[in-house]
Design a protein around this motif. Structure first.
Motif, PDB file in Angstrom:
ATOM      1  N   VAL A  60       5.514  -3.499  -7.047  1.00 40.78           N
ATOM      2  CA  VAL A  60       5.266  -2.399  -6.480  1.00 40.78           C
ATOM      3  C   VAL A  60       3.802  -2.422  -6.155  1.00 40.78           C
ATOM      4  O   VAL A  60       2.973  -2.920  -7.341  1.00 40.78           O
ATOM      5  N   PRO A  61       3.288  -2.109  -5.141  1.00 41.35           N
ATOM      6  CA  PRO A  61       1.886  -2.089  -4.743  1.00 41.35           C
ATOM      7  C   PRO A  61       1.206  -0.967  -5.599  1.00 41.35           C
ATOM      8  O   PRO A  61       1.694   0.158  -5.899  1.00 41.35           O
ATOM      9  N   ALA A  62      -0.007  -1.321  -6.278  1.00 37.93           N
ATOM     10  CA  ALA A  62      -0.840  -0.359  -7.035  1.00 37.93           C
ATOM     11  C   ALA A  62      -1.388   0.671  -6.228  1.00 37.93           C
ATOM     12  O   ALA A  62      -1.680   0.248  -4.820  1.00 37.93           O
ATOM     13  N   LYS A  63      -1.522   1.773  -6.488  1.00 32.09           N
ATOM     14  CA  LYS A  63      -2.179   2.812  -5.737  1.00 32.09           C
ATOM     15  C   LYS A  63      -3.431   3.465  -6.441  1.00 32.09           C
ATOM     16  O   LYS A  63      -3.475   3.980  -7.605  1.00 32.09           O
ATOM     17  N   PHE A  64      -4.700   3.122  -5.855  1.00 24.36           N
ATOM     18  CA  PHE A  64      -5.934   3.336  -6.253  1.00 24.36           C
ATOM     19  C   PHE A  64      -6.954   3.377  -5.238  1.00 24.36           C
ATOM     20  O   PHE A  64      -6.757   2.644  -4.146  1.00 24.36           O
ATOM     21  N   HIS A  65      -7.929   4.248  -5.414  1.00 24.44           N
ATOM     22  CA  HIS A  65      -8.849   4.487  -4.296  1.00 24.44           C
ATOM     23  C   HIS A  65     -10.013   3.366  -4.158  1.00 24.44           C
ATOM     24  O   HIS A  65     -10.553   2.863  -3.297  1.00 24.44           O
TER      25      HIS A  65
END
Length: 365
Positions: A60-65
């Motif tokens: 699952v792709p990581a979500k961060f800015h």
């Protein structure tokens, strides 16, 4: 073994014959190794990421800015890598341009299509031209071992001495290139570039003009012979004596008259060596490029003898016709002009003597 194999395939830089050229080779291999390591790390990380985080494994792709530490890392690490490569490269470039404390200075002047060498520390000056026969070039004879890389008068330098090279041109841009010395310097008209070399071992080293300088660009080779210091001194002394004798002989011959047969024989030899490449052996020239000499033009103009001498001696500015006053002797100039005015059924009957050329050049000066 891999290095020797690669060298046999000629897929890498040569090691060279000087300390500088070996330093260039070492720097090349160092930078190449750095690039290989970076490539291996980047591609390994990329393929590991592609395989390890593929969709079929439920990644699952990581979500961060953003990530400050990662951004600092990918800024600082390339900067340090560039510094690690730039430092030795800059040091080597500065060393290559440092001509201080030289033991010998040679002025190299390029012209279409040969090299002039003048030794500042000796009364020695001569011209170096390609020695490969034109019959080899045009496939009439088998090509020799050093095809297009042989000259009549090589540059001679001593080993284990710092030789300063001043490189210029008297017509168009040339480039004096000897790979084993790690020297490739442009020869620009009206400007002098500097280089230097110190050859460790006696030998013969070959190069070429590396700038597209005209139709005979491929026929402008460089040959350097490195001699032991004592042998070089002996060569320089002999050259000074020989050139002085040639000058004396030239002065003596100015007063001697050559017969028409002598002029035509010498003139044909000079023409075939110096002029036939452009004007063709039959004097027909190349339409629209090089003017014909057979049956037309200045060669058959009954009132144009002085114009003919001026063109051959001083060249024609803005064209490929170069000046031959410093390339040929007075006798050779007289002979080739006589030949051009009487060959191919031109039959003007004009006989030009060395004294005529001398008087014209003296008046021109």
């Amino acid at each position: 073994m891999p290095a020797a194999f690669a060298e046999s395939l000629q897929i890498n830089l040569p090691r060279g014959a000087t300390e500088v050229s070996n330093s260039v080779y070492s720097l090349h291999m160092y930078v190449f190794l750095v690039c290989v390591v970076i490539g291996v790390i980047v591609f390994a990380a990329m393929f590991w990421s592609i395989i390890r985080h593929r969709k079929s494994r439920g990644a699952v792709p990581a979500k961060f800015h953003d990530n400050v530490r990662v951004e600092i890392a990918w800024t600082v690490i390339p900067f340090l890598i560039l510094i690690a490569m730039a430092w030795p490269a800059t040091s080597l470039l500065l060393d290559m341009d440092n001509t201080d404390d030289s033991d010998l200075t040679v002025l190299i002047t390029g012209s279409q299509w040969r090299w002039d060498y003048e030794y500042f520390d000796y009364d020695v000056q001569y011209r170096s031209s390609m020695a490969t026969m034109r019959d080899q070039v045009y496939a009439n004879l088998p090509k020799g071992e050093n095809y297009l890389l042989e000259v009549d008068r090589p540059l001679v330098i001593p080993t284990n001495r710092k030789v300063r090279l001043l490189i210029t041109s008297d017509d168009v841009i040339h480039s004096w290139w000897v790979p084993e010395f790690a020297i490739k310097k442009d020869a620009n008209p009206g400007y002098i570039n500097e280089a230097w070399t110190r050859v460790d071992e006696p030998g013969i080293y070959r190069g070429q003009c590396a700038e597209l300088c005209g139709r005979d660009h491929a026929f402008m080779p460089i040959v350097v012979i490195a001699l032991e210091p004592d042998d070089f001194e002996e060569w320089a002394t002999n050259e000074e004596t020989r050139l002085a004798e040639e000058r004396e002989e030239e002065e003596r011959l100015l007063s001697m008259q050559m017969t028409m047969d002598e002029l035509m024989t010498l003139g044909e030899s000079v023409y075939n060596a110096q002029c036939a490449a452009c004007h063709q052996p039959n004097g027909q020239g190349v339409p629209g490029v090089f003017p014909a000499l057979a049956g037309e033009g200045v060669s058959v103009d009954s009132d144009g003898l002085n114009d003919h001498i001026d063109i051959v001696a001083n060249g024609v500015q803005g064209t490929a016709m170069q000046a031959y006053r410093d390339q040929l002797s007075m006798r050779e100039l007289a002979a080739v002009i006589t030949y051009e005015r009487n060959a191919w059924q031109n039959d003007t009957g004009d006989e030009v003597q060395a004294a005529d050329i001398h008087n014209y050049i003296q008046g021109d000066n």
